[in-house]
Scaffold this active site. Structure first.
Site, mmCIF file in Angstrom:
data_model
loop_
_atom_site.group_PDB
_atom_site.id
_atom_site.type_symbol
_atom_site.label_atom_id
_atom_site.label_comp_id
_atom_site.label_asym_id
_atom_site.label_seq_id
_atom_site.Cartn_x
_atom_site.Cartn_y
_atom_site.Cartn_z
ATOM 1 N N ASP A 1 15.918 37.832 -6.522
ATOM 2 C CA ASP A 1 14.486 37.789 -6.824
ATOM 3 C C ASP A 1 14.313 37.491 -8.309
ATOM 4 O O ASP A 1 13.634 38.213 -9.040
ATOM 5 C CB ASP A 1 13.830 39.120 -6.452
ATOM 6 N N LEU A 2 14.944 36.410 -8.751
ATOM 7 C CA LEU A 2 15.076 36.123 -10.171
ATOM 8 C C LEU A 2 13.874 35.349 -10.697
ATOM 9 O O LEU A 2 13.919 34.138 -10.880
ATOM 10 C CB LEU A 2 16.371 35.358 -10.448
#
Length: 287
Positions: free
Chosen positions: A194-195
């Site tokens: 979930d960068l």
């Protein structure tokens, strides 16, 4: 924050809480900075029915990334549920300011993280992307994993909520057939999952810190694709990454393939304002 959770934190830290202060913790959880004689701590609290599972998955992901080593990860102090409230207690990260050295270290560190591999794509447990369940059943190849564990569940959810366009499922079926030829063959990489710019910090010493993961062994271009979707990453970050672990030719052109999953998540969380972006990517790749 209940007295029971406060007492659990005191027990975990071995020190009375001298002060608790609400801090920004995103849209899902209440968050607090706890000040004690043994240091400062970060506390997330949530009383939703699935909060316990979400906190446990968050703790597991942080510990997995921390064990991998190349980037700073907050230490997990304790995670649990008390009187119907779930909590996650972490070491508090004092923030500093990002410099050119920060982006260099971040790009190199992510490249080293992505070199941690496994025999299969997936993980030994499911987790969450935001507040939505994220399946991680293991698959021998990336196309199967991406289709079955990422795209198909989100498409099914969006279809049930009437959030996609007429004929969307048929287009996605054509895209699924093409996936093996669209993504380069690479070994599974340990990914943050979930960068985006809200999920990293700059520590007081200027080093990069990752928070709020949705980890799995996936295609490493998933992290890079999401980082490009909403911005907030310096060109120096990508330059350092490419020097340390070059991507296959054409990554920027196929980044939308990986962004598709995250845009579907946004459709399911926030509604049809993201549907047009999903349709644009599918129209391009499902020919």
């Amino acid at each position: 924050m209940s007295d029971a959770i406060l007492q659990a934190c005191i027990q975990a830290t071995g020190s009375p809480v001298e002060r608790s202060q609400p801090v920004s913790g995103g849209s899902i959880n209440a968050a607090y900075r706890l000040e004690t004689s043994k240091g400062h701590f970060f506390l997330k609290v949530n009383d939703a029915p699935q909060a316990g599972a979400m906190m446990a998955a968050d703790a597991y992901g942080l510990q997995l990334l921390r064990q991998a080593g190349p980037l700073s990860i907050p230490e997990v102090i304790r995670q649990g549920t008390v009187d119907g409230q779930s909590y996650l207690l972490l070491a508090f990260i004092e923030e500093g300011r990002a410099t050119a050295a920060f982006w260099q270290a971040f790009g190199e560190g992510l490249a080293r993280l992505h070199q941690h591999t496994a025999d299969t794509f997936g993980l030994d447990q499911d987790n969450f992307i935001g507040s939505l369940p994220q399946r991680n059943h293991r698959h021998a190849n990336w196309a199967d994993f991406y289709r079955e564990e990422r795209l198909r569940p989100q498409v099914r959810r969006a279809t049930q909520q009437h959030l996609l366009w007429p004929g969307a499922e048929a287009q996605f079926s054509r895209l699924y057939e093409r996936l093996p030829d669209l993504c380069p063959q690479e070994p599974p990489a340990l990914t943050h999952g979930d960068l985006w710019s809200g999920n990293f910090l700059t520590a007081a010493d200027g080093s990069p810190v990752l928070i709020d993961p949705a980890v799995s062994y996936a295609h490493r271009e998933m992290d890079l694709g999401l980082s490009l979707l909403f911005g907030g990453f310096s060109p120096a970050f990508y330059e350092a990454y490419e020097q340390a672990y070059p991507t296959a030719p054409g990554f920027r052109k196929r980044a939308g393939l990986y962004q598709l999953y995250y845009l579907l998540v946004h459709v399911n969380l926030f509604g049809r304002s993201y549907t047009g972006s999903v349709q644009e990517i599918v129209n391009r790749w499902a020919r």
